[in-house]
Design a protein around this motif. Sequence first.
Motif, mmCIF file in Angstrom:
data_model
loop_
_atom_site.group_PDB
_atom_site.id
_atom_site.type_symbol
_atom_site.label_atom_id
_atom_site.label_comp_id
_atom_site.label_asym_id
_atom_site.label_seq_id
_atom_site.Cartn_x
_atom_site.Cartn_y
_atom_site.Cartn_z
ATOM 1 N N PRO A 72 0.594 -1.118 0.096
ATOM 2 C CA PRO A 72 -0.142 -0.046 0.124
ATOM 3 C C PRO A 72 0.853 1.215 0.066
ATOM 4 N N GLU A 73 1.937 1.255 0.729
ATOM 5 C CA GLU A 73 2.725 2.752 0.952
ATOM 6 C C GLU A 73 3.472 2.752 -0.578
ATOM 7 N N PHE A 74 3.964 1.742 -1.112
ATOM 8 C CA PHE A 74 4.831 1.828 -1.943
ATOM 9 C C PHE A 74 4.011 2.183 -3.460
ATOM 10 N N PHE A 75 2.982 1.357 -3.489
ATOM 11 C CA PHE A 75 2.247 1.729 -4.831
ATOM 12 C C PHE A 75 1.351 2.901 -4.558
ATOM 13 N N GLY A 76 1.141 3.298 -3.357
ATOM 14 C CA GLY A 76 0.270 4.500 -3.180
ATOM 15 C C GLY A 76 1.032 5.799 -3.716
ATOM 16 N N ALA A 77 2.316 5.790 -3.790
ATOM 17 C CA ALA A 77 3.208 6.839 -3.948
ATOM 18 C C ALA A 77 3.460 6.952 -5.441
ATOM 19 N N MET A 78 3.063 5.950 -6.351
ATOM 20 C CA MET A 78 3.467 5.994 -7.725
ATOM 21 C C MET A 78 2.072 6.103 -8.718
ATOM 22 N N ASP A 79 2.501 6.994 -9.396
ATOM 23 C CA ASP A 79 1.231 7.126 -10.309
ATOM 24 C C ASP A 79 1.384 6.150 -11.588
ATOM 25 N N ALA A 80 2.453 5.599 -12.039
ATOM 26 C CA ALA A 80 2.429 4.483 -12.890
ATOM 27 C C ALA A 80 3.433 3.382 -12.546
ATOM 28 N N ALA A 81 3.367 2.389 -12.966
ATOM 29 C CA ALA A 81 4.330 1.032 -12.688
ATOM 30 C C ALA A 81 4.502 0.238 -13.877
ATOM 31 N N ASN A 82 5.317 -0.075 -14.353
ATOM 32 C CA ASN A 82 5.694 -1.350 -15.039
ATOM 33 C C ASN A 82 6.201 -2.299 -14.523
ATOM 34 N N ILE A 83 5.579 -3.325 -14.344
ATOM 35 C CA ILE A 83 5.929 -4.702 -13.660
ATOM 36 C C ILE A 83 6.338 -5.999 -14.457
ATOM 37 N N LYS B 148 -3.633 -3.589 -9.735
ATOM 38 C CA LYS B 148 -4.833 -3.296 -10.870
ATOM 39 C C LYS B 148 -6.000 -2.948 -10.112
ATOM 40 N N HIS B 149 -6.403 -3.764 -9.027
ATOM 41 C CA HIS B 149 -7.478 -3.614 -8.487
ATOM 42 C C HIS B 149 -7.735 -2.903 -7.014
ATOM 43 N N GLU B 150 -6.755 -2.678 -6.349
ATOM 44 C CA GLU B 150 -6.735 -1.959 -5.123
ATOM 45 C C GLU B 150 -6.180 -0.645 -5.286
ATOM 46 N N THR B 151 -5.413 -0.038 -6.350
ATOM 47 C CA THR B 151 -4.799 1.277 -6.436
ATOM 48 C C THR B 151 -5.258 2.262 -7.609
ATOM 49 N N LYS B 152 -4.842 3.303 -7.659
ATOM 50 C CA LYS B 152 -5.134 4.153 -8.989
ATOM 51 C C LYS B 152 -3.898 4.364 -9.805
ATOM 52 N N THR B 153 -2.805 3.628 -9.529
ATOM 53 C CA THR B 153 -1.470 3.461 -10.250
ATOM 54 C C THR B 153 -1.784 2.749 -11.611
ATOM 55 N N TRP B 154 -1.242 3.540 -12.743
ATOM 56 C CA TRP B 154 -1.450 3.041 -13.866
ATOM 57 C C TRP B 154 -0.673 1.988 -14.082
ATOM 58 N N LEU B 155 -1.049 0.672 -14.833
ATOM 59 C CA LEU B 155 -0.359 -0.371 -14.777
ATOM 60 C C LEU B 155 0.114 -1.050 -16.162
ATOM 61 N N GLU B 156 1.290 -1.233 -16.402
ATOM 62 C CA GLU B 156 1.686 -1.963 -17.634
ATOM 63 C C GLU B 156 2.715 -3.076 -17.127
ATOM 64 N N ILE B 157 2.536 -4.194 -18.122
ATOM 65 C CA ILE B 157 3.315 -5.451 -17.729
ATOM 66 C C ILE B 157 4.449 -5.742 -18.930
#
Length: 363
Positions: free
Chosen positions: A174-185, A214-223
């Motif tokens: 929660p803390e880590f991805f709550g700070a991110m606007d986007a993530a590529n995993i 994908k389902h618990e944050t507002k972080t834009w996700l790409e893989i």
Amino acid sequence: MGNINIGATVPGRYWHRLADGRIQCDLCPRECKLHEGQRGLCFVRAREKDAIVLTTYGRSSGFCLDPIEKKPLNHFLPGSSVLSFGTAGCNLTCKFCQNWDISKARADDRLQQHASPAAIARPAVESGARSVAFTYNDPVIFLEYAVDVAAARREAGGETVAVTAGYIGEVARPEFFGAMDAANIDLKGFTEGFYRKLCTGSLDAVLDTLVYVKHETKTWLEITTLLIPGENDSSQEIAALSAWVMERLGPDVPLHFTAFHPDWKMRDIGPTPRATIKRAREIARDAGLRYVYTGNIHDEAGQSTYCHGCRACLIGRDGYSITSWRLDASGACAACGEPCPGIFEPSPGRWGARRAPLIIRAA
């Protein structure tokens, strides 16, 4: 942050004491159990004075302005520049690591630049970079630094991006991805055997992270999945991976298949054939995924974005360069009005494929 001595150790979060006197780090699924003076597998988190500390806060292996498409992120501020940096170490041991000189380095080998979070946010604004990316090595292991940089960046009016393997503990997500606007995993493969053999990690932990983001944050996700000949490139594994993404994450999460080149401890395996990458894209598209991309090969068709409604080319790409743009100001197809998922500005950035090293003064 104002009282932190840049380059010094800082208190780490997410750990607890065990009955036998050791301290367990809970930041990632490894759960390293440490005696006084020991470091975790990542090397940058250590036990000092009966607590976990981060030893690389405020220290970087270097800063660079990159195209956002290099992360790769195709649906997040296309055409913009991103200020990229990393530290040292990693919590996976991937034998195919293509940034091994950074991720496998000990801190003193590579960390020559010191910069506070505020010192990073300032030149990001001055350079015109729309975002800051934590990349080159995994930002999970320097969570405290990454979160502070993200806070400073948001205060200055910009975004932050995590390029990560997603190997993070449930309590820290929660803390880590709550700070991110986007993530590529990185979804490195789709079998536990692949993760155990080549990464000494666990597939299930990464899948849990993907579902969470994908389902618990507002972080834009790409893989991203790097396809390695003979290891994770079979049609069956690609189909299974694509079906899982479709079922658990939905059709709109962009998926990038990228080509391997011999590196680190896998120099005996040849580069991924172009045909393999293109085949993977077709398999994923047949599974129902709408935005599937190819990487590390020259393939304008496989790197461009198409409307899933009318099939018009929305964003033409040649490598990291934008060649055409057919999105309206709201991010919808200019031809049929179908929305394109992502975070877009009314017009694309004009950074192009440039890579520009940047010196940041410590502060």
